[in-house]
Scaffold this active site. Structure first.
Site, PDB file in Angstrom:
ATOM      1  N   ASP A  22      -6.365  -1.545   5.803  1.00  0.00           N
ATOM      2  CA  ASP A  22      -6.069  -2.543   4.788  1.00  0.00           C
ATOM      3  C   ASP A  22      -6.426  -3.961   5.215  1.00  0.00           C
ATOM      4  O   ASP A  22      -6.023  -4.917   4.562  1.00  0.00           O
ATOM      5  CB  ASP A  22      -4.582  -2.488   4.430  1.00  0.00           C
ATOM      6  CG  ASP A  22      -4.196  -1.133   3.879  1.00  0.00           C
ATOM      7  OD1 ASP A  22      -5.063  -0.504   3.239  1.00  0.00           O
ATOM      8  OD2 ASP A  22      -3.059  -0.700   4.079  1.00  0.00           O
ATOM      9  N   ASP A  37       0.881  -1.150   0.000  1.00  0.00           N
ATOM     10  CA  ASP A  37       0.000   0.000   0.000  1.00  0.00           C
ATOM     11  C   ASP A  37       0.927   1.210   0.000  1.00  0.00           C
ATOM     12  O   ASP A  37       2.015   1.155   0.538  1.00  0.00           O
ATOM     13  CB  ASP A  37      -0.852  -0.041   1.275  1.00  0.00           C
ATOM     14  CG  ASP A  37      -1.722   1.176   1.381  1.00  0.00           C
ATOM     15  OD1 ASP A  37      -2.366   1.514   0.373  1.00  0.00           O
ATOM     16  OD2 ASP A  37      -1.739   1.805   2.452  1.00  0.00           O
ATOM     17  N   ASP A  69      -1.239  -1.100   6.483  1.00  0.00           N
ATOM     18  CA  ASP A  69      -1.533  -0.955   7.906  1.00  0.00           C
ATOM     19  C   ASP A  69      -2.717  -1.849   8.248  1.00  0.00           C
ATOM     20  O   ASP A  69      -3.534  -2.182   7.404  1.00  0.00           O
ATOM     21  CB  ASP A  69      -1.759   0.510   8.290  1.00  0.00           C
ATOM     22  CG  ASP A  69      -3.099   1.029   7.853  1.00  0.00           C
ATOM     23  OD1 ASP A  69      -4.109   0.583   8.420  1.00  0.00           O
ATOM     24  OD2 ASP A  69      -3.140   1.860   6.929  1.00  0.00           O
TER      25      ASP A  69
END
Lengths: 660, 70
Positions: free
Chosen positions: A559, A359, A555
């Site tokens: 996520d 991410d 995180d």
């Protein structure tokens, strides 16, 4: 005793209970070991002098009596725990390792008594030697196991025992169990911070390496969070306790690590199945072996000797210890570096992973965007544009919104009506009669707002990896604000190492293509999936999984679905909070180097497990037929057995040499 | 459902761990069991009606003692 005090004492007892269990075991084996050998050495001298030099120290029937007398305490006093547990196993049908040893030694010992009949050779000395070697093996094994768990035991003992708190302006020392949320703790230089909290006064740097693996001290001042069990370095800190007991960062880490020890690794399944039927099979095999030898040779002594050798050589322990010891050492090494393996399965899956998906925000970048450029057209000034935007953005929770609000001086904020968040695109609202839209290009295209006058600037900002927010009033563009989220210091290095190791690195982000690609280029990532709405991340991971196994790094809160969807989810900590529910591996520290280490550690641990299982299987596959064939003396068989479990644990301990 | 952590005394070999697991499996209402040989601990997920006594008994059957339940 008062209820309260009773509880306190129990707590303290529990606290002291954790580590000495292992030590008590070692001490107990050591005591048994010394006594066993004191009695067994004379037996060995008697036996060997007779066997090797044909020299009889004591004449025949008396020597057997001496051996029986010396051997009795070795087996039935110092070996009593083993005999008791083994015999009970035989009666309750919950066979265990002790069942094999106790049967082997008791049968061998009894031959000594029956040897007076003249039919049977005396094995009673052998019985004592088997028990002495068994005890020695257990002692070494307990020590090696203690070593395997040393990091984790350190973690268990890490918590502070006492806290100094402020009570009506006086310093009072209390046991940690009495500490409550809201108490003000005083931590002097060199002292341990008792529990998680927030600094209310003072400045210092804090060594957090023991829980996050971060080697550099972290500066702390008013408003910063601190973690319990970390060490205050140079200044006095006044910290308000925020979490206590089971809710602290350290307690969560311990829970993660402990729970992981019980999780099953697929490769272990076969070993587990064998272990669960191992003892009954060996018992039958030993009986069968003895019968066949007796039948074919007519030599009942040889038959008994061979049967006993089969009983004592077979060792389910090496098989059963192969995986848990390696996992234990691996988890301990990880915990020291802030890498928490939550599911043992992850270390096996990791081997097959092809794609490493990151991410962007908060993982590759710091997650704290800052306004870098403002470009206006027409007559509006930069300041005016910022103020206008900030008035709207103030109502949004998005990190980019916050960066704009931070930049603007919000003393004269404008009143906004009919405010709306347009997910993944921007926001809109009214200031007076003016309709204001702030957002990305997609939103502007949707609203049919002409960007011609700004497009060059937008493209140039995005080419630098900045995110642009376009501001429009009454469907006419006013300007753009560029926001950049800087890379974490070691993101580049971590991704370079992953690329070098042959992984396909992928970045997933809500940014547009151009911005995303620019950041990917800066950090060295191969592939970009841009324009992804937060809720679609899991879907993108699923699409990638058609081509190979995926590790997702993000995180643990936003996520979580993508972490769950991926084959190995690595959840990044933010330093003071730990995402416990999602992620197969959890990183206590936010650095991407931790990802590289987690991958290396998983692979090294799995390699060790495979080695261990190989040796454990190989040992049994080779040793049992040798014993059945009558090639091994029972004492040699017992030594081999003890060595097999010791080898497996020692090999697991060697994992510490792996470069992580 | 509740989650219990048992500390087990005397567990020292691989067959011990698998015996304890087998014995606990027979208690009705116990769903998930994981036994850690290294930590000498077992984690049990059980329906609320399963009593601590029952669990202790199941472990005792195999010859080990539960020293602590949390």
């Amino acid at each position: 005793m008062k209820e309260h005090e009773h509880h306190k004492m129990q707590n303290m007892k529990e606290h002291n209970h954790e580590s000495p269990v292992e030590d008590a075991e070692i001490i107990s084996w050591k005591r048994k070991l010394i006594w066993s050998w004191l009695l067994t050495i004379p037996i060995a001298i008697l036996m060997l002098s007779e066997r090797l030099f044909n020299f009889k120290i004591i004449e025949m029937p008396y020597s057997i009596i001496v051996i029986l007398v010396l051997g009795f305490p070795v087996i039935f006093i110092f070996g009593w725990d083993t005999i008791k547990s083994g015999i009970r196993g035989l009666f309750t049908l919950y066979f265990n390792m002790d069942s094999l040893i106790s049967l082997g030694t008791v049968i061998a010992y009894i031959t000594g008594i029956f040897s007076f009949t003249g039919f049977i050779q005396d094995y009673s000395g052998v019985a004592a030697m088997i028990m002495a070697f068994f005890t020695t093996g257990k002692y070494v094994e307990a020590k090696a196991r203690g070593k395997a768990s040393q990091e984790i035991r350190k973690l268990l003992e890490l918590g502070a025992k006492k806290s100094r708190i402020l009570v009506s302006n006086k310093e009072v020392e209390i046991p940690i169990e009495e500490l409550k949320i809201g108490d003000i703790m005083i931590i002097k230089p060199g002292e341990k911070i008792p529990t998680d909290g927030i600094v209310i006064r003072g400045e210092s740097s804090v060594d957090e390496s023991m829980v996050t693996g971060e080697s550099l001290p972290v500066d702390k001042s008013k408003g910063n969070n601190v973690i319990g069990a970390t060490i205050n370095q140079d200044g006095i800190l006044y910290v308000k306790a925020v979490k206590v007991g089971k809710d602290t960062f350290l307690a969560h880490i311990i829970e993660l690590v402990e729970e992981a020890q019980g999780t099953k690794i697929p490769i272990q399944r076969l070993a587990d199945k064998i272990t669960s039927v191992f003892v009954p099979i060996i018992l039958s095999l030993a009986v069968l072996t003895a019968l066949i030898w007796w039948l074919f040779t007519g030599d009942i002594s040889k038959a008994i000797g061979t049967g006993v050798a089969v009983l004592v050589i077979a060792c389910p322990c090496a098989l059963g210890l192969a995986t848990p010891t390696a996992l234990m050492v691996g988890s301990g090494m990880g915990a020291k570096r802030g890498i928490l393996i939550r599911k043992g399965e992850a270390i096996q899956t990791m081997k097959k992973v092809k794609y490493i998906v990151f991410d962007k925000t908060g993982t590759i970048t710091k997650g704290k965007p800052e306004v870098t450029d403002i470009k206006t057209i027409d007559k509006i000034s930069e300041k005016e544009l910022l103020l206008l935007s900030a008035s709207l953005e103030k109502l949004s929770e998005h990190p980019i919104a916050k960066s704009i609000v931070n930049k603007a001086d919000l003393k004269t904020c404008k009143k906004v009506t009919s405010f709306k968040i347009l997910r993944g695109r921007g926001i809109e609202g009214k200031i007076g009669a003016d309709h204001i839209v702030i957002g990305n290009q997609t939103l502007m295209n949707e609203k049919k707002i002409n960007l011609n006058k700004l497009i060059k600037d937008i493209e140039s900002f995005e080419g630098d990896g900045k995110t642009t927010m376009i501001v429009a009033k009454n469907n006419k563009v006013l300007g753009t604000i560029a926001v950049a989220d800087s890379l974490k210091e070691d993101s580049q290095e971590a991704i370079r190492r992953l690329n070098k190791a042959g992984y396909k690195t992928v970045m997933i982000t809500g940014d547009n293509e151009r911005t995303a690609k620019a950041i990917a280029r800066q950090v060295g990532i191969n592939e970009v999936i841009a324009n992804v709405l937060p809720e679609d991340k899991a879907k993108k991971v699923e699409e990638l999984q058609k081509y190979g196994m995926v590790t997702f790094i993000g995180d643990g809160i936003n996520d979580a679905p993508a972490l769950k969807q991926s084959n190995v989810g690595i959840a990044m900590g933010t330093g003071t909070d730990i995402a416990i529910e999602s992620g197969d591996i959890v990183l206590a520290r936010g650095s991407l180097i931790g990802v590289v280490q987690a991958i290396n550690l998983s692979k090294a641990t799995f390699r060790k497990i495979k080695q261990n299982l190989f040796w454990a299987f190989a040992y049994n596959v080779i040793a049992i037929p040798l014993a059945v064939g009558g090639f091994l003396h029972p004492v040699v068989a017992e030594i081999a057995m003890a060595l097999s479990s010791i080898t497996v644990i020692t090999n697991a301990n060697l994992l510490r040499r792996a470069k992580i | 459902m509740k989650k219990l952590k048992l500390s087990i005394e005397g567990m020292h070999c691989a067959s011990c761990a698998s015996n304890i697991e087998k014995s606990l499996k027979k208690v009705s209402g116990i769903k998930e069991i994981s036994v850690s040989l290294m930590l000498k601990k077992a984690t049990v997920e059980a329906e609320d009606y399963v009593s601590e006594e029952e669990i202790k008994k199941a472990v005792a059957r195999t010859g080990y003692k539960v020293s602590k339940i949390e």
